[in-house]
Scaffold this motif. Structure first.
Motif, short mmCIF file in Angstrom:
data_model
loop_
_atom_site.label_atom_id
_atom_site.label_comp_id
_atom_site.label_asym_id
_atom_site.label_seq_id
_atom_site.Cartn_x
_atom_site.Cartn_y
_atom_site.Cartn_z
N ILE A 1 -7.57 3.58 -0.45
CA ILE A 1 -6.14 3.30 -0.37
C ILE A 1 -5.81 2.19 -1.37
O ILE A 1 -6.66 1.35 -1.65
CB ILE A 1 -5.69 2.92 1.05
CG1 ILE A 1 -6.41 1.68 1.56
CG2 ILE A 1 -5.86 4.08 2.01
CD1 ILE A 1 -5.92 1.18 2.91
N PRO A 2 -4.61 2.20 -1.92
CA PRO A 2 -4.26 1.18 -2.92
C PRO A 2 -4.11 -0.21 -2.30
O PRO A 2 -3.94 -0.34 -1.08
CB PRO A 2 -2.94 1.68 -3.49
CG PRO A 2 -2.39 2.60 -2.48
CD PRO A 2 -3.54 3.18 -1.72
N LEU A 3 -4.16 -1.21 -3.15
CA LEU A 3 -4.06 -2.60 -2.70
C LEU A 3 -2.74 -2.86 -1.98
O LEU A 3 -2.72 -3.56 -0.97
CB LEU A 3 -4.25 -3.56 -3.87
CG LEU A 3 -4.26 -5.04 -3.53
CD1 LEU A 3 -5.41 -5.37 -2.60
CD2 LEU A 3 -4.35 -5.87 -4.80
N ALA B 1 -1.30 -13.64 3.77
CA ALA B 1 -2.06 -13.40 5.00
C ALA B 1 -2.36 -11.91 5.15
O ALA B 1 -3.46 -11.53 5.57
CB ALA B 1 -1.27 -13.90 6.21
N GLY B 2 -1.40 -11.05 4.81
CA GLY B 2 -1.62 -9.61 4.88
C GLY B 2 -2.73 -9.16 3.95
O GLY B 2 -3.52 -8.28 4.29
N LEU B 3 -2.79 -9.76 2.77
CA LEU B 3 -3.85 -9.43 1.83
C LEU B 3 -5.22 -9.81 2.40
O LEU B 3 -6.15 -9.00 2.40
CB LEU B 3 -3.63 -10.16 0.50
CG LEU B 3 -4.74 -10.01 -0.54
CD1 LEU B 3 -4.88 -8.56 -0.98
CD2 LEU B 3 -4.46 -10.91 -1.74
N VAL B 4 -5.33 -11.01 2.92
CA VAL B 4 -6.60 -11.48 3.48
C VAL B 4 -6.99 -10.64 4.69
O VAL B 4 -8.13 -10.17 4.81
CB VAL B 4 -6.53 -12.98 3.83
CG1 VAL B 4 -7.77 -13.43 4.59
CG2 VAL B 4 -6.33 -13.81 2.58
N VAL C 1 0.24 -4.12 3.08
CA VAL C 1 1.23 -3.71 4.09
C VAL C 1 0.57 -3.54 5.45
O VAL C 1 1.08 -4.04 6.46
CB VAL C 1 1.95 -2.41 3.65
CG1 VAL C 1 2.77 -1.82 4.78
CG2 VAL C 1 2.83 -2.67 2.44
N LEU C 2 -0.57 -2.85 5.49
CA LEU C 2 -1.27 -2.66 6.76
C LEU C 2 -1.81 -3.99 7.30
O LEU C 2 -1.85 -4.20 8.52
CB LEU C 2 -2.39 -1.65 6.60
CG LEU C 2 -1.94 -0.23 6.26
CD1 LEU C 2 -3.14 0.67 6.01
CD2 LEU C 2 -1.05 0.34 7.35
N GLY C 3 -2.19 -4.90 6.41
CA GLY C 3 -2.63 -6.23 6.83
C GLY C 3 -1.49 -7.03 7.45
O GLY C 3 -1.67 -7.71 8.46
#
Length: 86
Positions: free
Chosen positions: A27-29, A9-12, A34-36
């Protein structure tokens, strides 16, 4: 298993938030994920606070809160990440 779903979910959420934020976000994946995840948690809190966490069908309002929170985080973190020493 819930940790795996939080990462997915964070990735999406993070990738959708990067699409919302104008300009390039170098910014890296892993930071996007993490921010997601953090944006998803903030969005869930805001949806609960506004009483729209659980609605009939798809919780669109909750998802907008999640993506919006992640977009704000990406907008705040990107300049900091760009200025760091490599």
């Amino acid at each position: 298993m819930s940790i795996l779903w939080a990462i997915i979910a964070g990735l999406v959420i993070g990738l959708l938030a990067k699409l919302v934020v104008p300009g390039r976000q170098p910014i890296p994946l892993w930071l996007t994920v993490v921010l997601g995840v953090i944006g998803g948690m903030i969005g869930n809190f805001l949806a609960s606070a506004f009483g729209v966490a659980d609605t009939r069908g798809i919780d669109w309002i909750r998802h907008f809160f999640q993506i919006g929170a992640a977009a704000v985080l990406i907008g705040l973190v990107t300049p900091l990440w760009s200025r760091r020493k490599a």
